[in-house]
Design a protein around this motif. Structure first.
Motif, PDB file in Angstrom:
ATOM      1  N   VAL A 112      34.615  50.372  35.391  1.00 23.77           N
ATOM      2  CA  VAL A 112      35.551  49.359  34.916  1.00 23.77           C
ATOM      3  C   VAL A 112      36.651  50.092  34.151  1.00 23.77           C
ATOM      4  N   THR A 113      37.808  50.226  34.762  1.00 24.74           N
ATOM      5  CA  THR A 113      38.937  50.929  34.160  1.00 24.74           C
ATOM      6  C   THR A 113      40.042  49.944  33.810  1.00 24.74           C
ATOM      7  N   ALA A 114      40.944  50.386  32.970  1.00 24.15           N
ATOM      8  CA  ALA A 114      42.074  49.547  32.597  1.00 24.15           C
ATOM      9  C   ALA A 114      42.907  49.178  33.816  1.00 24.15           C
ATOM     10  N   GLU A 115      43.063  50.122  34.732  1.00 21.30           N
ATOM     11  CA  GLU A 115      43.842  49.840  35.939  1.00 21.30           C
ATOM     12  C   GLU A 115      43.183  48.750  36.780  1.00 21.30           C
ATOM     13  N   ALA A 116      41.859  48.802  36.909  1.00 25.53           N
ATOM     14  CA  ALA A 116      41.146  47.790  37.694  1.00 25.53           C
ATOM     15  C   ALA A 116      41.231  46.423  37.030  1.00 25.53           C
ATOM     16  N   VAL A 117      41.098  46.379  35.713  1.00 29.11           N
ATOM     17  CA  VAL A 117      41.171  45.103  34.995  1.00 29.11           C
ATOM     18  C   VAL A 117      42.575  44.519  35.079  1.00 29.11           C
ATOM     19  N   ALA A 118      43.593  45.361  34.921  1.00 30.65           N
ATOM     20  CA  ALA A 118      44.973  44.885  35.024  1.00 30.65           C
ATOM     21  C   ALA A 118      45.241  44.309  36.406  1.00 30.65           C
ATOM     22  N   ALA A 119      44.726  44.965  37.439  1.00 30.60           N
ATOM     23  CA  ALA A 119      44.909  44.467  38.800  1.00 30.60           C
ATOM     24  C   ALA A 119      44.216  43.124  38.987  1.00 30.60           C
ATOM     25  N   ALA A 120      43.016  42.974  38.402  1.00 33.38           N
ATOM     26  CA  ALA A 120      42.284  41.719  38.522  1.00 33.38           C
ATOM     27  C   ALA A 120      43.041  40.573  37.857  1.00 33.38           C
ATOM     28  N   ILE A 149      44.220  48.039  27.890  1.00 29.86           N
ATOM     29  CA  ILE A 149      45.071  47.218  28.745  1.00 29.86           C
ATOM     30  C   ILE A 149      45.945  46.341  27.861  1.00 29.86           C
ATOM     31  N   LYS A 150      47.223  46.230  28.239  1.00 34.63           N
ATOM     32  CA  LYS A 150      48.152  45.361  27.517  1.00 34.63           C
ATOM     33  C   LYS A 150      48.406  44.116  28.359  1.00 34.63           C
ATOM     34  N   VAL A 151      48.189  42.936  27.750  1.00 33.53           N
ATOM     35  CA  VAL A 151      48.434  41.659  28.405  1.00 33.53           C
ATOM     36  C   VAL A 151      49.590  40.981  27.682  1.00 33.53           C
ATOM     37  N   THR A 152      50.613  40.614  28.433  1.00 37.84           N
ATOM     38  CA  THR A 152      51.832  40.055  27.865  1.00 37.84           C
ATOM     39  C   THR A 152      52.098  38.690  28.461  1.00 37.84           C
ATOM     40  N   THR A 153      52.578  37.762  27.642  1.00 39.55           N
ATOM     41  CA  THR A 153      52.964  36.435  28.108  1.00 39.55           C
ATOM     42  C   THR A 153      54.442  36.209  27.819  1.00 39.55           C
ATOM     43  N   ALA A 154      55.051  35.310  28.598  1.00 41.97           N
ATOM     44  CA  ALA A 154      56.491  35.077  28.468  1.00 41.97           C
ATOM     45  C   ALA A 154      56.849  34.537  27.093  1.00 41.97           C
ATOM     46  N   THR A 155      55.978  33.734  26.530  1.00 41.84           N
ATOM     47  CA  THR A 155      56.150  33.233  25.172  1.00 41.84           C
ATOM     48  C   THR A 155      54.892  33.563  24.375  1.00 41.84           C
TER      49      THR A 155
END
Length: 499
Positions: A112-120, A149-155
């Motif tokens: 379980v890598t950051a790249e795999a989680v970001a893709a999911a 992993i960085k998760v970003t939202t528009a607001t």
């Protein structure tokens, strides 16, 4: 760098999607002896309707059976707790969140890598329709090295860690994702049990995943049956065919051994959703007439007996904060005479009380002047027509905290113009504005206050008529230990569930 881990044998990396009977090869008689750590036999009420897609209602099958999980999970208090992510922090006023992953392995043996989680998460964000937890949310995800992993939202999204607890935002290995947008969960998730065999929409077999980061499950596997008929589920428990049966019909409880019936409060309501987009209930006056015709006390006492109480709104007594914050709906239209107008009410029999509820509503509405036809199917056969708006009304059951555990998110998914599970097809500017204001609140108390204002705005349209707040009866054989009674209805078996 992440430390290397032993790989599963190659034969285990490709879990076949095969048809077969309920009794799997592993389910021999010796595996059912109490205390052996053998296979669990469970009966679930709702068969998969979308080929086990994690982006719709089938996501619950995957989390309830311990197959899939996300970055976070809900704890007993309904707040975000670590799952695949062991920690997180907010940035930019809640527009970005950085999650640090724990050391974990997919069921196909890959890390379980950051790249795999970001893709999911990217796959989930681009799904059509979007998972309910992402209704109205623009989300992007990218890897920061191997384990962040960085998760970003528009607001700004102050409840993003809670949103990521959604069953619709679970994480699968890169092998799971097809070019057409489909997701194959067989042997590609991260939970303590991995799918090994699927028999259409009637049964599934799962084996213990020994590489689970949270520790080895005590049961060696699960044999699941999907049994829409509630009496059949109760009978299967009574005769020893299954160890755990969900959603027991009220009518069957007295026929079971008292020690096998477990009752718990939930955030679930049964409501009547009126189609505001087309047909009879596009007229606000006729929606008001339907509301005034309904006696919720008769439903709670006559249909649900001790397992429900008359609804006071969208948020029931299981959410203790709601009662002191509730405000009366405003702006309701005056009722107009139905004059025999014909309506069709749809419901599903996977929850046995719903058809009976619909029958009582039929009587009450006909006494008020409507002409009523009922349409009863299994949920799997009803869902597509329900979401297409082919009925005037629908009797449905909904857990108000199901999608994210946040009291606001479900309002956006169920009652706004862009909502992905808007059974009443409500599109009201005032409702959208009040829901948006609630979604922007970051302080928990203020968010609850804003949610109650949004509830009042929604009820003011008469698009949905709350009927009863529900309790759930689960049947558990006395040989079973560690069964999960989850008020949020996301979990059913866990690593400690055994017989």
């Amino acid at each position: 760098m992440r430390s290397p881990r032993p790989r599963l044998p190659a034969a285990l990396l490709l879990a076949p999607l095969l048809a077969g009977c309920f009794s799997s090869p592993q389910a021999d008689s010796s595996s059912h002896s109490p205390g052996s750590g053998g296979r669990l036999r469970v009966a679930l009420a709702f068969p998969p309707a979308e080929h086990y897609s994690p982006y719709g209602q089938d996501a619950l099958v995957l989390t309830r059976l311990g197959v899939a999980e996300g970055l976070t999970r809900l704890d007993a208090n309904g707040t975000a707790a670590p799952a695949l992510a062991e920690s997180w922090r907010g940035e930019r006023g809640g527009r970005s969140w950085v999650f640090t992953l724990r050391d974990a392995t997919f069921q196909d043996g890959t890390d379980v890598t950051a790249e795999a989680v970001a893709a999911a998460l990217t796959h989930a964000a681009s799904a059509e329709p979007a998972p309910a937890a992402l209704s109205g949310v623009e989300l992007t995800a990218r890897a920061l090295g191997d384990d962040r992993i960085k998760v970003t939202t528009a607001t700004a999204d102050p409840v993003l860690p809670q949103r990521l607890t959604s069953p619709g935002l679970t994480v699968f290995s890169p092998k799971a994702y097809g070019r057409s947008g489909t997701v194959n969960p067989v042997g590609t998730a991260t939970g303590p049990f991995r799918l090994t065999r699927i028999t259409g929409d009637t049964a599934a077999s799962l084996d213990r995943f020994d590489g689970y980061w949270g520790g080895r499950a005590q049961a060696s596997g699960i044999d699941a049956r999907f049994v829409s008929d509630g009496t059949a589920r109760a009978n299967a428990l009574r005769t020893g065919e299954v160890d755990i049966a969900e959603a027991l019909p009220v009518s069957q409880v007295s026929r079971l051994e008292k020690a096998t019936v477990h009752q718990n409060n939930t955030a679930r309501n049964t409501s009547l959703y009126l189609n505001t987009r087309a047909g009879v209930f596009s007229e606000a006056g006729l929606r008001a007439a339907a509301r005034e015709a309904i006696d919720t006390s008769a439903l709670a006492e006559g249909v649900f007996e001790a397992y429900a109480e008359p609804a006071r709104g969208l948020y029931g007594p299981a959410l203790t904060w709601a009662s002191g914050k509730r405000t009366e709906p405003t702006g309701r239209s005056r009722a107009t005479d139905p004059k025999g107008r014909r309506i069709t009410i749809a419901t599903y029999d996977d929850r046995p009380e719903l058809p009976e509820t619909a029958q009582v509503l039929q009587q009450q509405l006909e006494e008020a002047g409507f002409t009523v036809k009922l349409e009863v199917r299994t949920y799997a056969r009803l869902e597509s027509d329900l979401l297409a708006g082919k009925f005037d009304a629908a009797v449905a059951s909904r857990n108000m905290m199901l999608d994210t555990g946040d009291p606001v998110t479900v309002l956006a998914g169920d009652h706004t113009c862009d909502g992905s599970y808007n059974l009443s097809f409500l599109c009201d500017k005032n409702v959208d504005a009040t829901v948006a204001a609630a979604g922007a609140a970051s302080d928990p108390g203020k968010r609850q206050d804003a949610a109650m204002k949004a509830e009042a705005a929604i009820l003011g349209t008469d698009a949905v008529i709350p009927l009863v707040h529900l309790k759930v009866a689960t049947g558990i054989d006395t040989s079973v230990k560690g069964a999960v009674l989850d008020p949020y209805e996301r979990e059913f078996v866990g690593t400690g569930t055994r017989r």
